[in-house]
Write a protein that holds these residues in place. Structure first.
Motif, PDB file in Angstrom:
ATOM      1  N   GLU A 165     -14.022  11.041   2.689  1.00 36.06           N
ATOM      2  CA  GLU A 165     -13.908  12.254   3.506  1.00 36.06           C
ATOM      3  C   GLU A 165     -13.670  13.475   2.636  1.00 36.06           C
ATOM      4  O   GLU A 165     -14.254  14.548   2.868  1.00 36.06           O
ATOM      5  N   ARG A 166     -12.833  13.327   1.604  1.00 35.89           N
ATOM      6  CA  ARG A 166     -12.558  14.444   0.711  1.00 35.89           C
ATOM      7  C   ARG A 166     -13.812  14.841  -0.070  1.00 35.89           C
ATOM      8  O   ARG A 166     -14.088  16.029  -0.263  1.00 35.89           O
ATOM      9  N   LEU A 181      -4.458  -0.916   2.188  1.00 33.79           N
ATOM     10  CA  LEU A 181      -3.597  -0.253   1.213  1.00 33.79           C
ATOM     11  C   LEU A 181      -3.862   1.245   1.151  1.00 33.79           C
ATOM     12  O   LEU A 181      -2.940   2.042   0.995  1.00 33.79           O
ATOM     13  N   ALA A 182      -5.128   1.630   1.235  1.00 33.79           N
ATOM     14  CA  ALA A 182      -5.488   3.048   1.129  1.00 33.79           C
ATOM     15  C   ALA A 182      -6.929   3.231   1.576  1.00 33.79           C
ATOM     16  O   ALA A 182      -7.686   2.265   1.700  1.00 33.79           O
ATOM     17  N   ALA A 183      -7.287   4.480   1.792  1.00 36.93           N
ATOM     18  CA  ALA A 183      -8.668   4.828   2.111  1.00 36.93           C
ATOM     19  C   ALA A 183      -9.365   5.308   0.850  1.00 36.93           C
ATOM     20  O   ALA A 183      -8.754   5.970  -0.001  1.00 36.93           O
ATOM     21  N   ALA A 190     -14.281   3.728   4.483  1.00 39.56           N
ATOM     22  CA  ALA A 190     -14.059   2.564   3.630  1.00 39.56           C
ATOM     23  C   ALA A 190     -12.594   2.507   3.230  1.00 39.56           C
ATOM     24  O   ALA A 190     -11.939   3.539   3.051  1.00 39.56           O
ATOM     25  N   ARG A 191     -12.090   1.298   3.068  1.00 45.97           N
ATOM     26  CA  ARG A 191     -10.677   1.095   2.759  1.00 45.97           C
ATOM     27  C   ARG A 191     -10.516   0.141   1.575  1.00 45.97           C
ATOM     28  O   ARG A 191     -11.374  -0.703   1.319  1.00 45.97           O
ATOM     29  N   LEU A 222      -1.304   6.096  -1.951  1.00 48.45           N
ATOM     30  CA  LEU A 222      -2.415   6.981  -1.657  1.00 48.45           C
ATOM     31  C   LEU A 222      -2.574   7.127  -0.146  1.00 48.45           C
ATOM     32  O   LEU A 222      -2.134   6.270   0.619  1.00 48.45           O
ATOM     33  N   PRO A 223      -3.236   8.219   0.317  1.00 50.99           N
ATOM     34  CA  PRO A 223      -3.444   8.392   1.770  1.00 50.99           C
ATOM     35  C   PRO A 223      -4.266   7.242   2.330  1.00 50.99           C
ATOM     36  O   PRO A 223      -5.204   6.762   1.696  1.00 50.99           O
ATOM     37  N   SER A 224      -3.915   6.751   3.501  1.00 45.63           N
ATOM     38  CA  SER A 224      -4.648   5.654   4.144  1.00 45.63           C
ATOM     39  C   SER A 224      -5.258   6.119   5.446  1.00 45.63           C
ATOM     40  O   SER A 224      -5.039   7.234   5.888  1.00 45.63           O
TER      41      SER A 224
END
Length: 347
Positions: A86-87, A80-82, A70-71, A345-347
């Motif tokens: 996953e984390r 913009l970001a993920a 999802a983004r 943020l990470p994407s």
């Protein structure tokens, strides 16, 4: 005997936990039948673990779908970001799950029927004057307008309007594009819910009709206009966004002139839906309360309630505060700074 007021997710989960602890339970529900309205619940791994402890993990996994990709996007579709799915999965060893609300309600009802020893009385509102001494434990699981909270807790904390209207629905196809799109003062979200269907939700200030909602997103990226065009407005759910404010100083009330009382779910900490944690916090409340009751036994209710309040109140209220803060951030009318921050943020 325990009396649980409210047959939503928190109330039914509480009844299951109390039955497993050996209590006889009566559930009162003011609606005339089980509340199967609604779309999807996101179930965080911590809430999944709570359902496992309540004996409902397999029933959840039988109907739920994983949420892995999802983004966060702008209205033009730029990513913009993920979202940190996953984390979450890497840390917990299991993914976030999404389940249809009716499926979860049905699973809870089926487990109560299997356990036996619980009466669910539909079409019955809670009346404090008629039930002061009718139970050893009273659990308020009756939502943001809780009659139990009003009757047994000091005045002050009450539902507060945010001024926004939320819409939710289910599209009859899988979009394959999931996450949230944030615009100026509005947002649109999509998640999987089950094969062949997509859960969606949106907020637009001032939109009161389906036509206005569709117009507000007409120039947003695909498949948002298509989701709204291809789903029947008669199936959409519209509600005013509210939260409980100020935060309660306690979720419990010891025996005094009335029964021992505990609040769970929205009755204790109703929050905006932005973090998608309403059902999770209700499940965590229910499991923590009933675990404490089981550990201390029927004669140890005061200690059980202290343990429950210590475990859940500050945690749930932090989630509620975070959700309210996120709502302000998402719906700002000055999105340039917001988007720049999200883009870090990470994407």
């Amino acid at each position: 005997m325990a009396l649980v007021v409210g047959a939503g997710v928190g109330g039914l989960a509480t009844a299951i936990g109390l039955r497993r602890a050996g209590w006889t339970v009566t559930v009162l529900e003011r609606r005339a039948e089980p509340e199967r309205y609604g779309t999807a619940f996101g179930i965080h791994p911590t809430a999944q673990a709570a359902l496992d402890r309540l004996g409902l993990g397999e029933a959840l996994r039988a109907r739920a779908v994983p949420y892995r990709d999802a983004r966060i996007r702008r209205p033009d579709g730029r990513v913009l970001a993920a979202l940190p799915l996953e984390r979450i999965e890497r840390k917990a060893g299991r993914p976030e799950l999404l389940i249809s609300r009716p499926h979860l309600i049905d699973a809870l009802l089926a487990e109560l029927a299997r356990l036996g020893g619980t009466d669910i009385v539909y079409g019955r509102a809670y009346e404090a004057s008629a039930m002061q001494a009718a139970t050893g434990l009273l659990v308020g699981a009756d939502g943001i307008n809780s009659a139990v909270r009003t009757a047994h807790f000091a005045a002050g904390s009450a539902p507060r309007e945010l001024g926004d209207v939320a819409w939710i629905g289910i599209a009859g196809f899988e979009t394959g594009v999931y996450g949230e799109t944030w615009g100026r003062g509005r947002f649109f979200g999509m998640t999987p819910v089950e094969p062949g269907r997509t859960n969606w939700y949106a907020t637009v200030p001032g939109a009161t009709t389906a036509q206005e909602l569709r117009a507000a997103f007409a120039d947003w990226h695909d498949p948002i206009p298509r989701v709204l065009a291809d789903t029947d407005p008669q199936t959409w759910i519209r509600y005013r966004m509210r939260h409980l404010h100020p935060a309660l100083p306690t979720f419990t009330r010891p025996a005094g002139r009335g029964p021992v009382v505990a609040l769970v779910g929205d009755a204790a900490h109703a929050m905006t839906p932005n973090l998608g944690q309403g059902a999770c916090t209700a499940l965590l409340d229910a499991e923590a309360l009933t675990r404490a009751v089981a550990a201390h036994g029927p004669g140890g209710l005061p200690a059980a309630l202290r343990a429950y309040d210590a475990e859940r109140r500050r945690s749930a209220q932090r989630v509620a505060f975070g959700s309210r803060t996120l709502h302000r951030f998402m719906t700002t009318r000055r999105p340039a700074v917001r988007d720049a921050l999200v883009g870090l943020l990470p994407s």
